[in-house]
Write a protein that holds these residues in place. Structure first.
Motif, short mmCIF file in Angstrom:
data_model
loop_
_atom_site.label_atom_id
_atom_site.label_comp_id
_atom_site.label_asym_id
_atom_site.label_seq_id
_atom_site.Cartn_x
_atom_site.Cartn_y
_atom_site.Cartn_z
N THR A 826 0.78 -1.22 -0.08
CA THR A 826 -0.03 0.09 -0.14
C THR A 826 0.92 1.31 0.10
O THR A 826 0.31 2.29 -0.59
N THR A 827 2.14 0.97 0.40
CA THR A 827 2.97 2.17 0.42
C THR A 827 4.28 1.69 0.03
O THR A 827 4.50 0.60 0.48
N GLN A 828 5.08 2.47 -0.53
CA GLN A 828 6.41 2.00 -1.15
C GLN A 828 7.45 3.21 -1.11
O GLN A 828 6.97 3.98 -1.88
N ASP A 829 8.72 3.06 -1.10
CA ASP A 829 9.67 4.14 -1.10
C ASP A 829 10.72 3.89 -2.19
O ASP A 829 11.06 2.55 -2.23
N ILE A 830 10.71 4.47 -3.39
CA ILE A 830 11.75 4.22 -4.33
C ILE A 830 13.01 5.06 -3.94
O ILE A 830 13.31 6.17 -3.85
N THR A 831 14.16 4.19 -3.45
CA THR A 831 15.43 4.98 -2.96
C THR A 831 16.53 4.73 -3.52
O THR A 831 16.77 3.37 -3.88
#
Length: 867
Positions: A826-831
């Motif tokens: 539901t939430t995701q970070d592209i780092t």
């Protein structure tokens, strides 16, 4: 600048964001400069309310809020888990029905239930007697008793018909003496006129004052479990005999003896407790104004279980002489003993109105030694035997016998009688009361009056009943005055002072009017009887039946159901049923029309779903004045979003919402409340409009919802349900955060190369893009150069590139490049924290002619859905 920012939200909602790019100044070898970030005016525009009085940047603020929210949710999750793990006493724990644990629990529960039921039954049955018990709670005399116990002075305390003391012209009653406790002793007057000594006789005329035990005397006994106990039976009256209640009081087997006098000074009440048989006794002897004596013998069951209990009374009588005949007063009425100058009348009915005084059911009389002998008449009463005694004899018939099995001719010696009540099953605490009336009033040979009723069937409306009257004629063959007595359905009668008549002439018939008390009647059919009673208390022998039917004009409304915009029927049979009207319910006898005053206060509105009342007026047009009743007809207005059955209705509308609106809810209760509110759900009872509370039975809508159509089933408290659609759209896939700037270059500057070799500028921070995917759908994140790197007139191209995890290099100046993807979270970070991967700044041989300066540009992030 950022595109599509919604400043009314607490987070970024656009799928396209911009990030500024800064390359540190390019300087010749040996020159030193500081890395420069974009001016605040070039930072992506963020919601200003987030930045007010907050030193954090927009992204930092959002991150902090997100972290706080996440911590709160995690804490909530922990709390919820703890709550689930904690046993809820109001919610049963579901277990495998086949397990030994469950079987043991069921067995234990069944045994507990049985024990509880037994305990409840024991409590219901148990009646624990206490000291000072004063008999049954009800008192058939209706008199007021003085609370002071006067048993210690029973030999000197007495009562009289007038309540006065020391009047020589009336009898007095002593209740008990030193020897016999509560044995009544009645005197003709305070002193015997001949001897001047106190008399001691229960009757109007006593024997010689020198006798030790003057007649008549009473003895009381009990029948318990179909037997007369040997120590509680009637007996020959002898001080040495110990088989009666009286002697049990003296021996101490019957305890807690107390004696009370009424405030009028006309009667005594004695109470006591029988320790051997767990019974309480109450004896009452009370004069009326005419010198008659009312007697009551009451027995209360103080055991913990029900028992069959009856009563017995015996008496040795004396009226002028012991040789007197005994004649019947009529069926079930009692008997009389006529001497030379006096007549003892022993009556089982109230002399005022003829109603039964108590439960005496059988009696016989005769030679005292015979009727007290169990081998003769006494045998008839042992064990509560059924059958007739003398109680069915016609008036004036001689009823004296010696042996009930073989009746003999009349006996005129040593007259006495025995009377009993058949045993009745008494629950713990219940009482059996027997009553009689004794008088020496002479019974004159007179003829009773006769009353007729003109209209034996009377119909009236309930609120007209105060004017109810019985009309007829009355005649008296040997008098002129008397009264009309009405006996009501509850067996009570009109008072002796009511409905008086005076024909004026002996034997003349005259009209009368007798008032009927409304309080004695109920709605519907009431059966009454009417008789005439003259001033000599002679009663009409044949009663006249009267039927009074009370009506309450009205009808049962038929609930109506119409569609929104529809009309209610105007057909009477479709609006009401079961009409109650005094006359024949023909169209010309009544009318039914709409009541415009709307007394129910719920006027019909056929434009909106709900419960309403259409008030109607039902009028009886035959009676004068016309009788009118208000009939509230329920009207239920429904549409396609309403489901009904024969009892209730439930209403709810399908609705649309956004995933953003749903994601702000916390917990299933909040989600259900949201569904009920948005669907405008409500439930009610069709007949009354009473609320039938609605709730969400089930739903496919999760709190974290992507776009799509979901269902919810809503039901009311009566179990009627409806299923609606919930359409969720938009805002379920978005970029929630992206870096304001990405800076490249050494902190002290970069030496320009003097050859064509490639090298990367150092990325000075970690680059991260945050994605919200409430619908858990597939997505791709793309990046491209939207503003090339410039320093004044100088422009750099081909510098910004994307390097994936396979070290494949793609030029961002050439168009959009996919830099990230996902679908399950539901939430995701592209780092990108590896300086050699992600968005890099690469200088190569084509840039040998770089000019010294600080170059800035922009990258556009684009989030799109994907399979």
């Amino acid at each position: 600048m950022m595109k599509g920012n919604d400043s009314s939200k607490k987070r970024w909602v656009s799928t396209v964001l911009m990030t500024g790019i800064v390359l540190a100044g390019m300087v010749p070898a040996g020159a030193v400069v500081s890395a420069v970030s974009r001016n605040d005016s070039t930072i992506l525009t963020q919601e200003m309310s987030q930045l007010t009085n907050d030193p954090k940047s927009g992204f930092e603020k959002i991150t902090a809020d997100a972290d706080a929210q996440k911590a709160k949710e995690e804490a909530s999750d922990v709390t919820d888990k703890e709550t689930i793990a904690t046993e809820d006493k109001d919610v049963p724990v579901i277990k495998d029905e086949g397990t030994t644990e469950v079987k043991d629990e069921v067995k234990a529960k069944e045994e507990s239930t049985k024990n509880d039921e037994k305990t409840a039954a024991d409590k219901k049955e148990a009646v624990v007697p206490t000291a000072g018990y004063d008999g049954p709670k009800t008192d058939p005399t209706g008199t007021t008793w003085i609370e002071t116990d006067i048993s210690a002075s029973s030999a000197t305390a007495y009562v009289s018909p007038s309540g006065a003391q020391d009047r020589p012209d009336e009898p007095v009653l002593y209740f008990g003496n030193k020897t016999l406790k509560f044995q009544p002793s009645s005197l003709t007057n305070n002193k015997n006129y001949v001897t001047g000594k106190n008399m001691s006789s229960w009757t109007y005329v006593g024997r010689s004052v020198n006798e030790m035990n003057p007649n008549p005397s009473k003895a009381y006994g009990i029948i318990i479990n179909n037997a007369i106990p040997a120590d509680r039976g009637y007996h020959y009256f002898d001080p040495n005999v110990t088989n009666s209640i009286e002697t049990a009081v003296q021996s101490g087997k019957i305890t807690d003896y107390k004696l009370y006098k009424n405030t009028a000074g006309t009667g005594f009440k004695a109470t006591m407790y029988d320790t051997s048989y767990n019974l309480s006794y109450t004896f009452i002897e009370m004069y009326d104004g005419a010198g008659g004596l009312y007697s009551y013998f009451s027995i209360t069951n103080n055991d913990t279980k029900s028992r069959a209990i009856g009563a017995v009374q015996a008496a040795d009588t004396f009226v002028d002489d012991d040789n007197v005949p005994i004649r019947s007063l009529g069926p079930d009425a009692g008997f009389k003993m006529k001497g030379d100058n006096h007549t003892l009348n022993y009556m089982l009915n109230n002399p005022l109105d003829g109603t039964k005084l108590g439960g005496w059911t059988n009696y016989t009389a005769g030679k005292y030694t015979d009727i007290m002998d169990p081998a003769y008449v006494g045998n008839y009463f042992i064990g509560g035997a059924l059958g007739e005694g003398m109680e069915k004899s016609q008036a004036e018939k001689n009823i004296t016998v010696s042996n009930i099995n073989t009746p003999t001719p009349p006996i005129t010696a040593d007259s006495g009688f025995v009377i009993k009540t058949n045993p009745e099953s008494l629950k713990p605490g219940e009482s059996l009361t027997n009553g009689s009336y004794l008088t020496y009033k002479e019974i004159a040979t007179t003829k009773p009056p006769v009353a007729t009723v003109t209209a034996p069937i009377i119909n009236a409306y309930e609120d007209q009943a105060d004017a109810l009257e019985i009309k007829g004629t009355v005649s008296d063959p040997d008098g002129t005055k008397g009264r009309i007595r009405i006996t009501y359905p509850d067996k009570t009668t009109s008072a002796a002072s009511e409905n008086m008549y005076d024909t004026g002439t002996v034997g003349k018939s005259k009209d009368y009017t007798a008032k009927i008390k409304r309080s004695k009647l109920k709605l519907g059919v009431n059966k009454l009887t009417v008789i005439a009673i003259d001033d000599k208390e002679n009663e009409q022998t044949k009663v006249v039946p009267v039927t009074v039917t009370l009506f309450n004009l009205g009808a049962t409304p038929i609930p109506q159901k119409i569609d929104v915009g529809g009309k209610v029927s105007t057909v009477e049979t479709e609006l009401i049923k079961d009409m109650t009207i005094m006359g024949t319910p023909t169209p010309n006898a009544h009318t039914l029309e709409i009541d415009g005053s709307n007394p129910s206060g719920k006027p019909l509105d056929n434009s909106a779903v709900g419960f309403y009342i259409q008030d109607m007026l039902l009028t009886d047009t035959v009676v004068s004045p016309n009788k009118v009743a208000k009939i509230p007809v329920p009207v239920n207005v429904t549409d396609g979003d309403t489901v009904t059955d024969n009892t209730s209705a439930v209403y709810a509308k399908s609705f649309s919402t956004t995933s953003d609106a749903i994601s702000g809810l916390t917990g299933a209760d909040k989600l259900n409340d949201f569904i009920l509110t948005e669907s405008k759900a409500k439930g009610w009872i069709l007949a009354t409009g009473a609320d039938s509370a609605v709730s969400v039975k089930s739903t496919t809508l999760p709190i974290i919802s992507g776009g799509g159509v979901y269902e919810a089933t809503i039901w009311n408290a009566n179990g009627k349900e409806i299923t609606i659609d919930i359409t969720v759209s938009g805002d379920d896939l978005k970029i929630t955060a992206a870096p304001d700037t990405m800076s490249y270059g050494a902190s002290t500057g970069v030496m320009l190369p003097y050859s064509s070799e490639d090298f990367n500028l150092q990325r000075k921070d970690i680059a991260k893009v945050s994605i919200s995917n409430l619908g858990k759908q597939g997505w791709n994140l793309s990046a491209k150069v939207s503003e090339p790197l410039r320093d004044g007139a100088n422009t750099l191209t081909g510098v910004l590139k994307y390097v994936d995890t396979n070290n494949v290099v793609m030029d961002l100046d050439s168009g959009s490049v996919i830099v990230g993807s996902g679908k399950t979270e539901t939430t995701q970070d592209i780092t990108w924290d590896d300086p050699k991967q992600g968005i890099i700044a690469n200088l190569n041989g084509s840039n040998t002619s770089l000019k010294v300066g600080t170059y800035t540009g922009e990258i556009e992030w684009t989030l799109t859905s994907a399979p």
